[in-house]
Scaffold this active site. Structure first.
Site, PDB file in Angstrom:
ATOM      1  N   LYS A  48       0.860  -1.182   0.000  1.00  0.00           N
ATOM      2  CA  LYS A  48       0.000   0.000   0.000  1.00  0.00           C
ATOM      3  C   LYS A  48       0.897   1.232   0.000  1.00  0.00           C
ATOM      4  CE  LYS A  48      -3.454   2.456   2.681  1.00  0.00           C
ATOM      5  NZ  LYS A  48      -4.496   2.363   3.692  1.00  0.00           N
ATOM      6  N   LYS A  58      -2.189  -1.447  -3.842  1.00  0.00           N
ATOM      7  CA  LYS A  58      -3.050  -0.264  -3.785  1.00  0.00           C
ATOM      8  C   LYS A  58      -2.194   0.990  -3.864  1.00  0.00           C
ATOM      9  CE  LYS A  58      -5.858   2.118  -0.488  1.00  0.00           C
ATOM     10  NZ  LYS A  58      -6.123   2.323   0.889  1.00  0.00           N
ATOM     11  N   SER A 114     -10.206   5.719  -4.480  1.00  0.00           N
ATOM     12  CA  SER A 114     -11.138   6.840  -4.623  1.00  0.00           C
ATOM     13  C   SER A 114     -10.686   7.866  -5.658  1.00  0.00           C
ATOM     14  CB  SER A 114     -11.332   7.509  -3.266  1.00  0.00           C
ATOM     15  OG  SER A 114     -10.092   7.958  -2.739  1.00  0.00           O
ATOM     16  N   TYR A 143     -15.103   1.312  -6.566  1.00  0.00           N
ATOM     17  CA  TYR A 143     -16.367   2.051  -6.444  1.00  0.00           C
ATOM     18  C   TYR A 143     -17.197   1.917  -7.714  1.00  0.00           C
ATOM     19  CZ  TYR A 143     -13.595   3.712  -2.613  1.00  0.00           C
ATOM     20  OH  TYR A 143     -12.808   3.729  -1.495  1.00  0.00           O
TER      21      TYR A 143
HETATM   22  C1  PBG Z   1      -7.198   3.217   5.663  1.00  0.00           C
HETATM   23  C2  PBG Z   1      -7.630   3.155   4.243  1.00  0.00           C
HETATM   24  C3  PBG Z   1      -7.525   4.174   3.288  1.00  0.00           C
HETATM   25  C4  PBG Z   1      -8.067   3.679   2.104  1.00  0.00           C
HETATM   26  C5  PBG Z   1      -8.499   2.375   2.359  1.00  0.00           C
HETATM   27  N1  PBG Z   1      -8.197   2.070   3.685  1.00  0.00           N
HETATM   28  C6  PBG Z   1      -7.038   5.567   3.438  1.00  0.00           C
HETATM   29  C7  PBG Z   1      -5.629   5.858   3.649  1.00  0.00           C
HETATM   30  O1  PBG Z   1      -4.760   4.999   3.702  1.00  0.00           O
HETATM   31  O2  PBG Z   1      -5.366   7.039   3.801  1.00  0.00           O
HETATM   32  C8  PBG Z   1      -8.151   4.439   0.815  1.00  0.00           C
HETATM   33  C9  PBG Z   1      -9.097   3.906  -0.200  1.00  0.00           C
HETATM   34  C10 PBG Z   1      -9.423   4.849  -1.308  1.00  0.00           C
HETATM   35  O3  PBG Z   1      -8.805   5.911  -1.517  1.00  0.00           O
HETATM   36  O4  PBG Z   1     -10.371   4.520  -2.025  1.00  0.00           O
HETATM   37  N2  PBG Z   1      -8.234   2.841   6.534  1.00  0.00           N
END
Ligand code: PBG
Length: 327
Positions: free
Chosen positions: A197, A251, A277, A316
């Site tokens: 991530k 991700k 997102s 989404y």
């Molecule tokens: C953390 C989490 C995030 C996302 C999924 N789990 C946010 C982050 O790491 O700041 C982001 C998912 C997205 O942007 O669609 N709980």
């Protein structure tokens, strides 16, 4: 041996021919829908930076998930927005916490018809917006955070989660969660690790969706991965598998397809990718301006993620793609 002259256009002549020779297929089974549920609201609240996505109320979530089941989506991943946040995010493991309540509802409604994943992190629940406990020096305390994650895992499993999905990028989080689940009799609950991530700028709209603002203009670069690194992603994935992850994830997706492809080559386990997102918002914004065909780009992006090697995609777009695939 000599081959006759290659004429690849023969195989592109009709739609049926193209379908027959397609190397990659996107189907409804590949899609996992991320859903937001917010405590204390009676009607869904739109999220301006994620057009078409809402913060669900307890009851609108139940309707949405039933409808997703009806279009064939196999799984959802839940994110909660609590009414009260605090320094450690205690609502994330409360038996009455918003996600635990939602999991029980959905399990009652749908039994084993769908897979219920629970995002496992505390950032939606902390008043400072970080994914863990803040130490005196202002950094996130890794090992103190692992204890919180263990509580969250057990609470989610108790409420009916099939899969816990730790997303905080703490070192050792998968081992900690696995041992807590096993010790509490939840050895059948799986772990999907957000293994690779990245500290991406593409999560902006998500933070609107969960009402998270990181304190003091902070960021997550101290615990999420640095975008230049690819070997490091392979070692993160290897570590999570060694600790007991059942599924690993990359991700974001599109800017990291090289990571997806490399992971597919190196590891023989289910591989997920999260079309996040910001990736969704870019398509929506351009489509709203009439600058590109949103549905077509959406399907092209999802197909590309599969072609790179993902077995399934958190997106989404899940519901819209399911409808487009079905029609
Ligand atoms: C953390 C989490 C995030 C996302 C999924 N789990 C946010 C982050 O790491 O700041 C982001 C998912 C997205 O942007 O669609 N709980």
């Amino acid at each position: 041996m000599t081959f006759p002259e290659q004429r690849p256009r023969r195989l592109r002549r009709t739609a049926a021919m193209r379908r027959m020779v397609a190397e990659t297929r996107l189907c409804v089974d590949d899609l996992v829908a991320p859903l937001f549920v917010r405590e204390g609201i009676s009607d869904p609240v739109p999220i301006p930076s994620l057009p078409g996505v809402v913060q669900h109320s307890r009851s609108s979530l139940r309707n949405e998930v039933a409808e997703l089941r009806d279009v064939g989506i196999p799984a959802v991943i839940l994110f909660g927005i609590p009414e009260h946040k605090d320094a450690v995010g205690s609502e994330s493991w409360s038996p009455d916490g918003v996600i635990q309540v939602a999991l029980r509802d959905l399990r009652d409604d749908l039994g084993d018809d769908m897979v219920f994943l629970a995002d496992l992190c505390v950032d939606e629940y902390t008043d400072h917006g970080h994914c863990g406990v803040i130490a005196d020096d202002g950094t996130v305390d890794n090992d103190a955070t692992l204890e919180l994650y263990q509580r969250v895992a057990v609470a989610q499993a108790e409420a009916g989660a099939d899969v816990c999905a730790p997303s905080g990028m703490m070192d050792g989080q998968v081992a900690a969660i696995r041992s807590a689940l096993d010790a509490s009799g939840y050895d059948q609950v799986s772990i999907l690790a957000y293994a690779a991530k990245y500290a991406s700028s593409l999560y902006g709209p998500f933070r609107d969706a969960v009402d998270v603002e990181i304190v003091d203009g902070g960021d997550r670069r101290g615990y999420q991965q640095d975008p230049p690194n690819v070997r490091e992603a392979m070692s993160e994935i290897r570590a999570d598998l060694t600790e007991g992850a059942d599924i690993v994830m990359v991700k974001p997706a599109l800017a990291y397809l090289d990571i997806v492809a490399r992971a597919r080559d190196q590891f023989d386990v289910p591989l997920a990718a999260y079309h996040v997102s910001g990736e969704y918002a870019m398509i929506e914004a351009a489509a709203a301006n009439g600058w590109l065909d949103g549905d077509a780009v959406a399907m092209e992006h999802l197909l590309a993620i599969k072609r790179a090697g993902a077995d399934f995609i958190l997106t989404y777009l899940a519901r819209r793609a399911a409808v487009l695939i079905g029609s």
